[in-house]
Design an enzyme around this catalytic site. Structure first.
Site, PDB file in Angstrom:
ATOM      1  N   GLN A  88       1.103  -1.170  -0.518  1.00 50.74           N
ATOM      2  CA  GLN A  88       0.115  -0.285   0.135  1.00 50.74           C
ATOM      3  C   GLN A  88       0.880   1.146  -0.215  1.00 50.74           C
ATOM      4  O   GLN A  88       0.430   1.951  -0.169  1.00 50.74           O
ATOM      5  CB  GLN A  88      -0.939  -0.007   1.433  1.00 50.74           C
ATOM      6  CG  GLN A  88      -2.059  -1.759   1.202  1.00 50.74           C
ATOM      7  CD  GLN A  88      -2.454  -1.144   2.692  1.00 50.74           C
ATOM      8  OE1 GLN A  88      -3.286  -0.742   2.766  1.00 50.74           O
ATOM      9  NE2 GLN A  88      -1.887  -1.849   3.797  1.00 50.74           N
ATOM     10  N   ASP A  91       5.840   4.723  -1.364  1.00 48.83           N
ATOM     11  CA  ASP A  91       8.145   4.330  -1.550  1.00 48.83           C
ATOM     12  C   ASP A  91       8.221   3.389  -2.208  1.00 48.83           C
ATOM     13  O   ASP A  91       7.213   2.848  -2.668  1.00 48.83           O
ATOM     14  CB  ASP A  91       8.180   4.779  -0.315  1.00 48.83           C
ATOM     15  CG  ASP A  91       8.361   3.532   0.704  1.00 48.83           C
ATOM     16  OD1 ASP A  91       8.658   2.631   0.085  1.00 48.83           O
ATOM     17  OD2 ASP A  91       7.321   3.748   1.414  1.00 48.83           O
ATOM     18  N   HIS A 106      -1.611   1.321  -4.371  1.00 49.78           N
ATOM     19  CA  HIS A 106      -2.174   2.611  -4.077  1.00 49.78           C
ATOM     20  C   HIS A 106      -0.880   3.626  -4.847  1.00 49.78           C
ATOM     21  O   HIS A 106      -1.215   4.824  -4.544  1.00 49.78           O
ATOM     22  CB  HIS A 106      -1.766   3.048  -2.593  1.00 49.78           C
ATOM     23  CG  HIS A 106      -3.027   2.226  -1.881  1.00 49.78           C
ATOM     24  ND1 HIS A 106      -2.551   2.472  -0.487  1.00 49.78           N
ATOM     25  CD2 HIS A 106      -4.248   1.464  -2.507  1.00 49.78           C
ATOM     26  CE1 HIS A 106      -4.102   2.035   0.350  1.00 49.78           C
ATOM     27  NE2 HIS A 106      -4.575   1.363  -0.930  1.00 49.78           N
ATOM     28  N   THR A 173       0.604  -2.891   9.129  1.00 51.54           N
ATOM     29  CA  THR A 173      -0.422  -2.065   8.326  1.00 51.54           C
ATOM     30  C   THR A 173      -1.642  -2.416   9.141  1.00 51.54           C
ATOM     31  O   THR A 173      -1.946  -3.247  10.283  1.00 51.54           O
ATOM     32  CB  THR A 173      -0.963  -2.704   6.495  1.00 51.54           C
ATOM     33  OG1 THR A 173      -2.420  -1.711   6.155  1.00 51.54           O
ATOM     34  CG2 THR A 173      -1.280  -4.384   6.884  1.00 51.54           C
TER      35      THR A 173
HETATM   36  P1  OAD Z   1      -1.431   2.753   9.073  1.00 54.68           P
HETATM   37  O1  OAD Z   1      -0.439   4.110   9.287  1.00 54.68           O
HETATM   38  O2  OAD Z   1      -2.763   2.853   9.716  1.00 54.68           O
HETATM   39  O3  OAD Z   1      -0.910   2.098   9.803  1.00 54.68           O
HETATM   40  C1  OAD Z   1       0.485   1.532   9.918  1.00 54.68           C
HETATM   41  C2  OAD Z   1       0.819   0.144  11.108  1.00 54.68           C
HETATM   42  O4  OAD Z   1       1.436   0.531  11.313  1.00 54.68           O
HETATM   43  C3  OAD Z   1       0.093   0.730  12.365  1.00 54.68           C
HETATM   44  O5  OAD Z   1      -0.626  -1.062  12.718  1.00 54.68           O
HETATM   45  C4  OAD Z   1       1.214   0.739  13.496  1.00 54.68           C
HETATM   46  O6  OAD Z   1       0.704   0.422  14.577  1.00 54.68           O
HETATM   47  C5  OAD Z   1       1.989  -0.528  12.584  1.00 54.68           C
HETATM   48  N1  OAD Z   1       3.631  -0.332  12.775  1.00 54.68           N
HETATM   49  C6  OAD Z   1       4.346   1.484  13.237  1.00 54.68           C
HETATM   50  N2  OAD Z   1       5.420   1.645  13.111  1.00 54.68           N
HETATM   51  C7  OAD Z   1       5.930  -0.095  13.289  1.00 54.68           C
HETATM   52  C8  OAD Z   1       7.429  -0.650  13.109  1.00 54.68           C
HETATM   53  N3  OAD Z   1       7.749  -0.173  12.872  1.00 54.68           N
HETATM   54  N4  OAD Z   1       6.916  -1.547  12.841  1.00 54.68           N
HETATM   55  C9  OAD Z   1       5.693  -2.502  12.386  1.00 54.68           C
HETATM   56  N5  OAD Z   1       4.972  -2.407  12.805  1.00 54.68           N
HETATM   57  C10 OAD Z   1       4.598  -0.408  12.900  1.00 54.68           C
HETATM   58  O7  OAD Z   1      -1.046   2.381   7.310  1.00 54.68           O
HETATM   59  P2  OAD Z   1      -1.247   2.259   6.556  1.00 54.68           P
HETATM   60  O8  OAD Z   1      -2.191   0.548   7.438  1.00 54.68           O
HETATM   61  O9  OAD Z   1      -0.527   1.219   5.720  1.00 54.68           O
HETATM   62  O10 OAD Z   1      -3.379   4.994   1.235  1.00 54.68           O
HETATM   63  O11 OAD Z   1      -2.592   2.603   5.760  1.00 54.68           O
HETATM   64  C11 OAD Z   1      -3.209   2.359   4.783  1.00 54.68           C
HETATM   65  C12 OAD Z   1      -3.103   2.956   3.955  1.00 54.68           C
HETATM   66  O12 OAD Z   1      -3.938   4.258   4.895  1.00 54.68           O
HETATM   67  C13 OAD Z   1      -2.419   3.844   3.133  1.00 54.68           C
HETATM   68  O13 OAD Z   1      -1.976   3.026   1.861  1.00 54.68           O
HETATM   69  C14 OAD Z   1      -2.016   5.053   2.370  1.00 54.68           C
HETATM   70  C15 OAD Z   1      -3.442   5.230   4.566  1.00 54.68           C
HETATM   71  O14 OAD Z   1      -4.518   6.331   4.387  1.00 54.68           O
HETATM   72  C16 OAD Z   1      -4.306   5.994   0.584  1.00 54.68           C
HETATM   73  O15 OAD Z   1      -3.518   7.492   1.292  1.00 54.68           O
HETATM   74  C17 OAD Z   1      -4.898   5.641  -0.169  1.00 54.68           C
END
Ligand code: OAD
Length: 231
Positions: A88, A91, A106, A173
């Site tokens: 998703q 980068d 995405h 995610t």
């Molecule tokens: P989120 O910010 O919603 O979730 C990131 C997840 O990574 C969270 O559950 C954190 O706990 C976890 N996390 C943070 N740091 C970490 C680390 N060092 N190691 C392991 N896990 C870690 O991001 P996404 O799920 O990627 O879409 O968000 C999904 C989509 O929502 C994105 O692609 C974007 C956003 O809005 C669009 O812009 C269309």
């Protein structure tokens, strides 16, 4: 020979210094999603949206892959079966770590897209609302990223790979954005083993067969070692 599909989100790039979206200091606590990540927001204020993605493009260019990206590239090199990363993330840290099969559902910061004619080209470091499309010359260029309300890329092919996989792994995610949040159920329904690797349980955490919680730079290399270990 296991067929593996890996879904990644912002958490896999967090330790490379790229912000996540929904954590306490995440991007969606600083920016209004409706203003910078929807077609309607872009129509209202294209400069604001270009500024947002220009800054993210600059951050991504200055970032380097971390141990989680490296481990996934190692998995693809060393595993005898297929390994596909569906990310998703916009980068290119998976590619820079050496992964080859990476599908950006995405879109990507590296791409520019003409909203009028659909032509795609390499994004310059800074995009602006009046940049002409190299194909049709209209000033209708946008980042080649998928916004809320738009259909993610390669969904039919992703569904085929989810249906065929033996192991589905979701990494970094929050599981709050569909359709990606539904992949675990799709893979499980076809009999795949499902594993979540995340800092904390995601909103769909209960849907997985197994979970490992911690920093991606630690739990992803350890999990890759397990998958590659001779049985
Ligand atoms: P989120 O910010 O919603 O979730 C990131 C997840 O990574 C969270 O559950 C954190 O706990 C976890 N996390 C943070 N740091 C970490 C680390 N060092 N190691 C392991 N896990 C870690 O991001 P996404 O799920 O990627 O879409 O968000 C999904 C989509 O929502 C994105 O692609 C974007 C956003 O809005 C669009 O812009 C269309």
């Amino acid at each position: 020979m296991q067929d593996i599909v890996i879904l990644t989100g912002a958490g896999v790039s967090a330790e490379s210094g790229l912000g996540t979206f929904r954590d306490t200091d995440g991007l969606w606590t600083k920016y209004d999603l409706a203003e910078v990540a929807t077609p309607e927001g872009f129509a209202r204020d294209p400069q604001l949206v270009h500024d947002f993605y220009n800054a993210r493009r600059a951050n991504a260019r200055g970032a380097v892959p971390n141990a989680a990206h490296d481990a996934l590239a190692r998995l693809e090199r060393a595993h005898a079966g297929r390994v596909l990363i569906v990310t998703q993330n916009v980068d290119d840290l998976h590619e820079r770590a050496g992964s080859q099969a990476v599908w950006h559902m995405h879109g990507t910061l590296a791409g520019a897209l003409c909203a009028a004619c659909g032509h795609r080209w390499e994004a310059p470091p800074l995009m602006a609302p009046d940049d002409p499309c190299p194909a049709c010359q209209r000033p209708t260029t946008r980042p080649d990223v998928v916004w809320f309300g738009e259909f993610p890329y390669r969904m039919e092919e992703i569904a085929d790979r989810l249906a065929a996989c033996d192991l589905f792994v979701s990494i970094g995610t929050s599981g709050s954005v569909y359709p990606a949040a539904g992949f675990v159920a799709e893979a499980a329904a076809r009999g795949a083993r499902t594993v979540e690797l995340n800092l904390e349980p995601s909103s769909g955490g209960a849907l997985f067969d197994e979970a490992r919680h911690g920093l991606a730079s630690e739990i992803v290399p350890a999990f890759v070692d397990e998958v590659l270990a001779p049985r």
